[in-house]
Design an enzyme around this catalytic site. Structure first.
Site, PDB file in Angstrom:
ATOM      1  N   PRO A   9       0.794  -1.223   0.000  1.00 39.55           N
ATOM      2  CA  PRO A   9       0.000   0.000   0.000  1.00 39.55           C
ATOM      3  C   PRO A   9       0.831   1.281   0.000  1.00 39.55           C
ATOM      4  CG  PRO A   9      -0.929  -1.556   1.541  1.00 39.55           C
ATOM      5  CD  PRO A   9       0.375  -2.143   1.067  1.00 39.55           C
ATOM      6  N   ASN A  10       0.391   2.193  -0.830  1.00 38.64           N
ATOM      7  CA  ASN A  10       0.890   3.565  -0.934  1.00 38.64           C
ATOM      8  C   ASN A  10       2.256   3.706  -1.595  1.00 38.64           C
ATOM      9  OD1 ASN A  10      -1.420   4.787   0.320  1.00 38.64           O
ATOM     10  ND2 ASN A  10      -0.669   3.940   2.243  1.00 38.64           N
ATOM     11  N   ARG A  17       4.072  11.118  -1.605  1.00 36.58           N
ATOM     12  CA  ARG A  17       3.823  10.922  -0.176  1.00 36.58           C
ATOM     13  C   ARG A  17       5.093  11.171   0.636  1.00 36.58           C
ATOM     14  NH1 ARG A  17       3.834   5.435   2.829  1.00 36.58           N
ATOM     15  NH2 ARG A  17       3.106   6.075   4.877  1.00 36.58           N
ATOM     16  N   TYR A  22      10.547   9.540   2.257  1.00 36.63           N
ATOM     17  CA  TYR A  22      10.719   8.547   1.199  1.00 36.63           C
ATOM     18  C   TYR A  22      11.474   9.059  -0.025  1.00 36.63           C
ATOM     19  CZ  TYR A  22       7.271   6.147   4.033  1.00 36.63           C
ATOM     20  OH  TYR A  22       6.624   5.558   5.078  1.00 36.63           O
ATOM     21  N   ASN A  74       8.212  -5.172  -0.173  1.00 37.78           N
ATOM     22  CA  ASN A  74       8.012  -4.035   0.723  1.00 37.78           C
ATOM     23  C   ASN A  74       6.521  -4.031   1.031  1.00 37.78           C
ATOM     24  OD1 ASN A  74       7.581  -1.601   1.980  1.00 37.78           O
ATOM     25  ND2 ASN A  74       9.041  -0.484   0.706  1.00 37.78           N
ATOM     26  N   ALA A  77       2.549  -0.543   5.057  1.00 32.94           N
ATOM     27  CA  ALA A  77       1.930  -0.587   6.380  1.00 32.94           C
ATOM     28  C   ALA A  77       1.465  -1.981   6.777  1.00 32.94           C
ATOM     29  CB  ALA A  77       0.756   0.395   6.449  1.00 32.94           C
ATOM     30  N   HIS A  80       3.152  -4.160   9.628  1.00 25.96           N
ATOM     31  CA  HIS A  80       2.948  -3.986  11.058  1.00 25.96           C
ATOM     32  C   HIS A  80       1.704  -4.671  11.610  1.00 25.96           C
ATOM     33  CE1 HIS A  80       6.030  -1.152  10.096  1.00 25.96           C
ATOM     34  NE2 HIS A  80       5.206  -0.474   9.335  1.00 25.96           N
ATOM     35  N   ASP A  87       1.605 -15.272   6.963  1.00 25.62           N
ATOM     36  CA  ASP A  87       1.288 -16.668   6.663  1.00 25.62           C
ATOM     37  C   ASP A  87       1.615 -17.007   5.209  1.00 25.62           C
ATOM     38  OD1 ASP A  87       0.430 -17.211   9.230  1.00 25.62           O
ATOM     39  OD2 ASP A  87      -1.713 -17.029   8.753  1.00 25.62           O
ATOM     40  N   GLU A  99      12.564  -8.868   2.952  1.00 28.73           N
ATOM     41  CA  GLU A  99      11.691  -7.724   3.210  1.00 28.73           C
ATOM     42  C   GLU A  99      12.524  -6.449   3.104  1.00 28.73           C
ATOM     43  OE1 GLU A  99       8.770  -7.871   6.515  1.00 28.73           O
ATOM     44  OE2 GLU A  99       9.831  -6.089   7.233  1.00 28.73           O
ATOM     45  N   HIS A 101      12.449  -2.007   3.289  1.00 27.82           N
ATOM     46  CA  HIS A 101      11.787  -0.739   3.626  1.00 27.82           C
ATOM     47  C   HIS A 101      12.710   0.400   3.239  1.00 27.82           C
ATOM     48  CE1 HIS A 101       8.562  -2.744   5.738  1.00 27.82           C
ATOM     49  NE2 HIS A 101       9.482  -3.546   6.248  1.00 27.82           N
ATOM     50  N   SER A 103      12.634   3.596   4.301  1.00 25.96           N
ATOM     51  CA  SER A 103      13.045   4.373   5.471  1.00 25.96           C
ATOM     52  C   SER A 103      13.571   3.448   6.568  1.00 25.96           C
ATOM     53  CB  SER A 103      11.858   5.190   6.008  1.00 25.96           C
ATOM     54  OG  SER A 103      10.869   4.329   6.543  1.00 25.96           O
ATOM     55  N   ARG A 108      11.358   5.405  13.476  1.00 26.39           N
ATOM     56  CA  ARG A 108      10.083   6.049  13.148  1.00 26.39           C
ATOM     57  C   ARG A 108       9.091   5.836  14.284  1.00 26.39           C
ATOM     58  NH1 ARG A 108       8.328   5.568   7.497  1.00 26.39           N
ATOM     59  NH2 ARG A 108       6.899   7.181   8.207  1.00 26.39           N
ATOM     60  N   ARG A 112       5.753   1.325  13.746  1.00 30.52           N
ATOM     61  CA  ARG A 112       6.543   0.943  12.563  1.00 30.52           C
ATOM     62  C   ARG A 112       7.766   0.099  12.938  1.00 30.52           C
ATOM     63  NH1 ARG A 112       4.471   3.681   8.153  1.00 30.52           N
ATOM     64  NH2 ARG A 112       3.550   5.693   8.661  1.00 30.52           N
TER      65      ARG A 112
END
Length: 147
Positions: A9-10, A17, A22, A74, A77, A80, A87, A99, A101, A103, A108, A112
């Protein structure tokens, strides 16, 4: 070798954003950078983004059957709070997963700092900006070659 890069998302709003967190590079800039690496290093890149948890899960499950050699994700959100994404990642044990990220999530907001999804992966990279994706790709390729 086929590498799947999933963005949650995002992430399609990169450059729009919170550019102070970012950066000003866009999502298309990210995809172009990844494709340049794929062309240079000789692997097939499949990059996808969704704002929907179920779509990301579907893509992870499809990767199990379609010859994907590594996944870079990535989760945004979803990192979290998504036990379902954890799963799905945990289910595809034959595919190396990293994984990523952009930032530094450890510096943060409190929520997060917690990643439910990282334990479904073989490693985690954060705080290196777009370069972290390149590191993650190198890591999944190395892990895939060891299998």
């Amino acid at each position: 070798m086929k590498i799947l890069v999933l963005n949650g998302p995002n992430l399609n709003f990169l450059g729009i954003r919170e550019p102070e967190i970012y950066g000003k590079q866009t999502y298309q800039d990210l995809i172009d950078m990844l494709q340049e690496k794929a062309d240079k290093d000789g692997f097939e890149l499949v990059a996808k983004q969704s704002n929907h948890e179920g779509q990301l899960i579907d893509w992870i499950q499809e990767a199990y059957f379609d010859g994907t050699d590594g996944i870079v994700i990535n989760p945004g959100a979803l990192t979290h709070y998504s036990y379902a994404l954890f799963d799905a990642l945990s289910s595809v044990t034959t595919i190396p997963k990293i994984e990523i990220h952009i930032s530094d999530i450890t510096k943060r907001e409190g929520f997060r700092k917690i990643s439910l999804t990282k334990d479904g992966c073989d490693g985690q990279i954060y705080g290196h900006g777009f370069a972290g994706y390149l590191e993650a790709i190198d890591a999944v390729i190395e892990l895939a070659r060891k299998k």
